[in-house]
Motif scaffolding. Structure first.
Motif, PDB file in Angstrom:
ATOM      1  N   LEU A 198      28.212   3.557 -34.648  1.00  0.00           N
ATOM      2  CA  LEU A 198      27.743   4.675 -33.831  1.00  0.00           C
ATOM      3  C   LEU A 198      28.691   4.879 -32.660  1.00  0.00           C
ATOM      4  O   LEU A 198      29.468   3.986 -32.301  1.00  0.00           O
ATOM      5  N   GLY A 199      28.632   6.051 -32.052  1.00  0.00           N
ATOM      6  CA  GLY A 199      29.408   6.304 -30.859  1.00  0.00           C
ATOM      7  C   GLY A 199      28.778   5.595 -29.667  1.00  0.00           C
ATOM      8  O   GLY A 199      27.559   5.383 -29.616  1.00  0.00           O
ATOM      9  N   LEU A 200      29.613   5.227 -28.685  1.00  0.00           N
ATOM     10  CA  LEU A 200      29.115   4.522 -27.509  1.00  0.00           C
ATOM     11  C   LEU A 200      28.081   5.379 -26.769  1.00  0.00           C
ATOM     12  O   LEU A 200      27.035   4.870 -26.344  1.00  0.00           O
ATOM     13  N   ARG A 201      28.376   6.673 -26.622  1.00  0.00           N
ATOM     14  CA  ARG A 201      27.435   7.545 -25.933  1.00  0.00           C
ATOM     15  C   ARG A 201      26.118   7.678 -26.688  1.00  0.00           C
ATOM     16  O   ARG A 201      25.044   7.814 -26.092  1.00  0.00           O
ATOM     17  N   THR A 202      26.167   7.618 -28.008  1.00  0.00           N
ATOM     18  CA  THR A 202      24.935   7.676 -28.810  1.00  0.00           C
ATOM     19  C   THR A 202      24.061   6.467 -28.526  1.00  0.00           C
ATOM     20  O   THR A 202      22.838   6.587 -28.358  1.00  0.00           O
ATOM     21  N   VAL A 203      24.696   5.289 -28.463  1.00  0.00           N
ATOM     22  CA  VAL A 203      23.947   4.072 -28.166  1.00  0.00           C
ATOM     23  C   VAL A 203      23.314   4.167 -26.784  1.00  0.00           C
ATOM     24  O   VAL A 203      22.120   3.876 -26.592  1.00  0.00           O
ATOM     25  N   GLN A 204      24.101   4.598 -25.802  1.00  0.00           N
ATOM     26  CA  GLN A 204      23.592   4.679 -24.435  1.00  0.00           C
ATOM     27  C   GLN A 204      22.478   5.722 -24.315  1.00  0.00           C
ATOM     28  O   GLN A 204      21.503   5.521 -23.580  1.00  0.00           O
ATOM     29  N   ARG A 205      22.616   6.833 -25.046  1.00  0.00           N
ATOM     30  CA  ARG A 205      21.583   7.864 -25.007  1.00  0.00           C
ATOM     31  C   ARG A 205      20.280   7.358 -25.618  1.00  0.00           C
ATOM     32  O   ARG A 205      19.192   7.608 -25.101  1.00  0.00           O
ATOM     33  N   ARG A 206      20.395   6.603 -26.707  1.00  0.00           N
ATOM     34  CA  ARG A 206      19.182   6.077 -27.358  1.00  0.00           C
ATOM     35  C   ARG A 206      18.526   4.980 -26.525  1.00  0.00           C
ATOM     36  O   ARG A 206      17.301   4.850 -26.506  1.00  0.00           O
ATOM     37  N   VAL A 207      19.328   4.185 -25.837  1.00  0.00           N
ATOM     38  CA  VAL A 207      18.759   3.173 -24.945  1.00  0.00           C
ATOM     39  C   VAL A 207      18.002   3.854 -23.810  1.00  0.00           C
ATOM     40  O   VAL A 207      16.898   3.429 -23.423  1.00  0.00           O
ATOM     41  N   LYS A 208      18.580   4.929 -23.271  1.00  0.00           N
ATOM     42  CA  LYS A 208      17.894   5.679 -22.210  1.00  0.00           C
ATOM     43  C   LYS A 208      16.575   6.257 -22.731  1.00  0.00           C
ATOM     44  O   LYS A 208      15.546   6.256 -22.032  1.00  0.00           O
ATOM     45  N   ARG A 209      16.557   6.730 -23.981  1.00  0.00           N
ATOM     46  CA  ARG A 209      15.328   7.262 -24.569  1.00  0.00           C
ATOM     47  C   ARG A 209      14.266   6.169 -24.705  1.00  0.00           C
ATOM     48  O   ARG A 209      13.080   6.393 -24.441  1.00  0.00           O
ATOM     49  N   LEU A 210      14.693   4.957 -25.101  1.00  0.00           N
ATOM     50  CA  LEU A 210      13.760   3.842 -25.208  1.00  0.00           C
ATOM     51  C   LEU A 210      13.162   3.502 -23.848  1.00  0.00           C
ATOM     52  O   LEU A 210      11.966   3.208 -23.733  1.00  0.00           O
ATOM     53  N   MET A 211      13.979   3.549 -22.815  1.00  0.00           N
ATOM     54  CA  MET A 211      13.487   3.259 -21.470  1.00  0.00           C
ATOM     55  C   MET A 211      12.486   4.323 -21.010  1.00  0.00           C
ATOM     56  O   MET A 211      11.486   4.004 -20.357  1.00  0.00           O
ATOM     57  N   ASP A 212      12.744   5.572 -21.397  1.00  0.00           N
ATOM     58  CA  ASP A 212      11.800   6.640 -21.058  1.00  0.00           C
ATOM     59  C   ASP A 212      10.480   6.452 -21.789  1.00  0.00           C
ATOM     60  O   ASP A 212       9.395   6.662 -21.221  1.00  0.00           O
ATOM     61  N   LEU A 213      10.550   6.049 -23.078  1.00  0.00           N
ATOM     62  CA  LEU A 213       9.329   5.814 -23.850  1.00  0.00           C
ATOM     63  C   LEU A 213       8.500   4.683 -23.248  1.00  0.00           C
ATOM     64  O   LEU A 213       7.270   4.747 -23.204  1.00  0.00           O
ATOM     65  N   ALA A 214       9.200   3.640 -22.804  1.00  0.00           N
ATOM     66  CA  ALA A 214       8.509   2.483 -22.221  1.00  0.00           C
ATOM     67  C   ALA A 214       8.164   2.704 -20.756  1.00  0.00           C
ATOM     68  O   ALA A 214       7.469   1.872 -20.160  1.00  0.00           O
ATOM     69  N   GLU A 215       8.663   3.808 -20.173  1.00  0.00           N
ATOM     70  CA  GLU A 215       8.410   4.130 -18.764  1.00  0.00           C
ATOM     71  C   GLU A 215       8.903   3.013 -17.851  1.00  0.00           C
ATOM     72  O   GLU A 215       8.183   2.540 -16.959  1.00  0.00           O
ATOM     73  N   VAL A 216      10.144   2.575 -18.083  1.00  0.00           N
ATOM     74  CA  VAL A 216      10.758   1.531 -17.258  1.00  0.00           C
ATOM     75  C   VAL A 216      12.083   2.039 -16.726  1.00  0.00           C
ATOM     76  O   VAL A 216      12.614   3.068 -17.173  1.00  0.00           O
ATOM     77  N   THR A 217      12.646   1.308 -15.765  1.00  0.00           N
ATOM     78  CA  THR A 217      13.896   1.745 -15.132  1.00  0.00           C
ATOM     79  C   THR A 217      15.048   0.773 -15.347  1.00  0.00           C
ATOM     80  O   THR A 217      16.191   1.104 -15.023  1.00  0.00           O
ATOM     81  N   THR A 218      14.775  -0.433 -15.859  1.00  0.00           N
ATOM     82  CA  THR A 218      15.849  -1.397 -16.098  1.00  0.00           C
ATOM     83  C   THR A 218      15.772  -1.918 -17.528  1.00  0.00           C
ATOM     84  O   THR A 218      14.719  -1.865 -18.173  1.00  0.00           O
ATOM     85  N   ARG A 219      16.897  -2.438 -18.010  1.00  0.00           N
ATOM     86  CA  ARG A 219      16.936  -2.971 -19.377  1.00  0.00           C
ATOM     87  C   ARG A 219      16.137  -4.272 -19.495  1.00  0.00           C
ATOM     88  O   ARG A 219      15.604  -4.571 -20.560  1.00  0.00           O
ATOM     89  N   MET A 220      16.047  -5.019 -18.416  1.00  0.00           N
ATOM     90  CA  MET A 220      15.225  -6.228 -18.454  1.00  0.00           C
ATOM     91  C   MET A 220      13.760  -5.856 -18.665  1.00  0.00           C
ATOM     92  O   MET A 220      13.058  -6.485 -19.467  1.00  0.00           O
ATOM     93  N   GLN A 221      13.308  -4.821 -17.963  1.00  0.00           N
ATOM     94  CA  GLN A 221      11.938  -4.343 -18.166  1.00  0.00           C
ATOM     95  C   GLN A 221      11.755  -3.824 -19.589  1.00  0.00           C
ATOM     96  O   GLN A 221      10.704  -4.022 -20.199  1.00  0.00           O
TER      97      GLN A 221
END
Length: 331
Positions: free
Chosen positions: A295-318
């Motif tokens: 996958l593209g790097l930006r695709t990975v980062q965009r999907r990680v941001k989407r996961l954080m939005d779904l979980a309603e968190v602000t950090t990757r540890m959360q």
């Protein structure tokens, strides 16, 4: 409807009929209402005492109703005055209680209630005394009150009290709970479902809580703990909010003319999101994850941001913690 001025159902019926007729004799009222002469006479005595009915000065032997706006308005003003005085007395007592709260003993802040009738009474009393909200955790095993026997709940909702309830999933397997749940959702109560609820709990206005004292299946009479202590109430509120956050909303589905209770899973991660999450959890960087999954790097980062939005968190540890709590890791 007119019980607030001291009328029973029969007296109210007599007054309403007399208002509609203008004037009537006792026998006429009794005949139209299907009541005995003595019943109507007793009701008229009550109505006359309250100034709602008087003897006709034009037609002897007939009675007339006093104008409702005048007669009932005066009684209503009196009840308002009495209610205001009662509220002031309660506020004075509450202030005195707060002033002396520092010196209260443990027995003043925690009360033990034993016996099914006593537990049921306190359960209803807590809800009827709520002014803003009721929070509840409900397990699959009732202690003293079943859902369809809780008459205090609709009364509280009718007064504008908000209900947030988390129900244990096993309780959905009992058909007897379905009617109560349909009714609660129709009253716009918020109900969520969790796989497991740690304990039964009900809390009014975050100032008074009740929970079972002995295990649900323990022998002997049911007993409950009534808690007024600030620190314990804060802990119980935190427990409720934690369970509420991880639970799924319950809603009514109407398909093919049939109503059904369904858990709303909401938006869920896609398979590629979970693959990205799994690789991140074992320590790979975004760059390594992108190469691993082509996958593209930006695709990975965009999907990680989407996961954080779904979980309603602000950090990757959360995000990692929420992924475990929500079962995404097991998927």
């Amino acid at each position: 409807m007119l019980g607030f001025v001291g009328l029973d159902d029969v007296s109210e019926e007599v007054y309403r009929l007399l208002v509609g007729l203008g004037s009537a004799a006792i026998d006429e009222l009794a005949g139209k209402l299907g009541l005995r002469h003595g019943q109507v006479a007793d009701s008229l005595t009550v109505l006359e005492g309250l100034g709602l009915v008087a003897q006709s000065t034009i037609e002897p032997g007939r009675l007339v109703a006093a104008p409702p706006a005048v007669a009932l308005g005066a009684l209503l003003s009196q009840r308002r005055h009495e209610l205001t005085q009662a509220e002031q007395s309660v506020e004075i007592l509450a202030q005195e209680y707060r002033r002396n709260a520092v010196g209260l003993t443990l027995g003043d802040l925690i009360e033990v209630v034993t016996g099914a009738d006593a537990v049921r009474h306190r359960f209803e009393q807590l809800q009827l005394g709520a002014e803003q909200e009721v929070l509840a955790l409900v397990t699959s095993s009732p202690v003293a009150v079943n859902g369809d026997d809780n008459e205090a709940e609709p009364a509280a909702v009718a007064r504008g009290v908000d209900y947030r309830v988390v129900l244990e999933r096993a309780a959905l397997d009992d058909p007897a709970n379905s009617v109560a749940l349909f009714t609660a959702l129709d009253r716009n109560e918020e109900v969520r479902v969790a796989d497991r609820v740690p304990t039964k709990l009900i809390m009014a206005d975050r100032s008074l809580a009740m929970l079972p004292l002995r295990p649900l299946n323990a022998p002997g009479e049911p007993s409950a703990l009534i808690v007024r202590a600030g620190g314990l109430l804060e802990a119980m509120t935190g427990l409720f909010e934690s369970v509420w956050e991880s639970a799924l909303p319950l809603r009514v589905s109407e398909a093919s003319g049939r109503r059904a209770l369904v858990r709303d899973a909401g938006e869920q991660p896609e398979d590629v999101d979970l693959q990205i999450l799994s690789l991140l959890l074992v320590g790979l960087t975004d760059v390594s994850v992108a190469k691993q999954l082509d996958l593209g790097l930006r695709t990975v980062q965009r999907r990680v941001k989407r996961l954080m939005d779904l979980a309603e968190v602000t950090t990757r540890m959360q995000l990692g913690w929420h992924a475990y709590e929500r079962g995404w890791v097991s998927r």
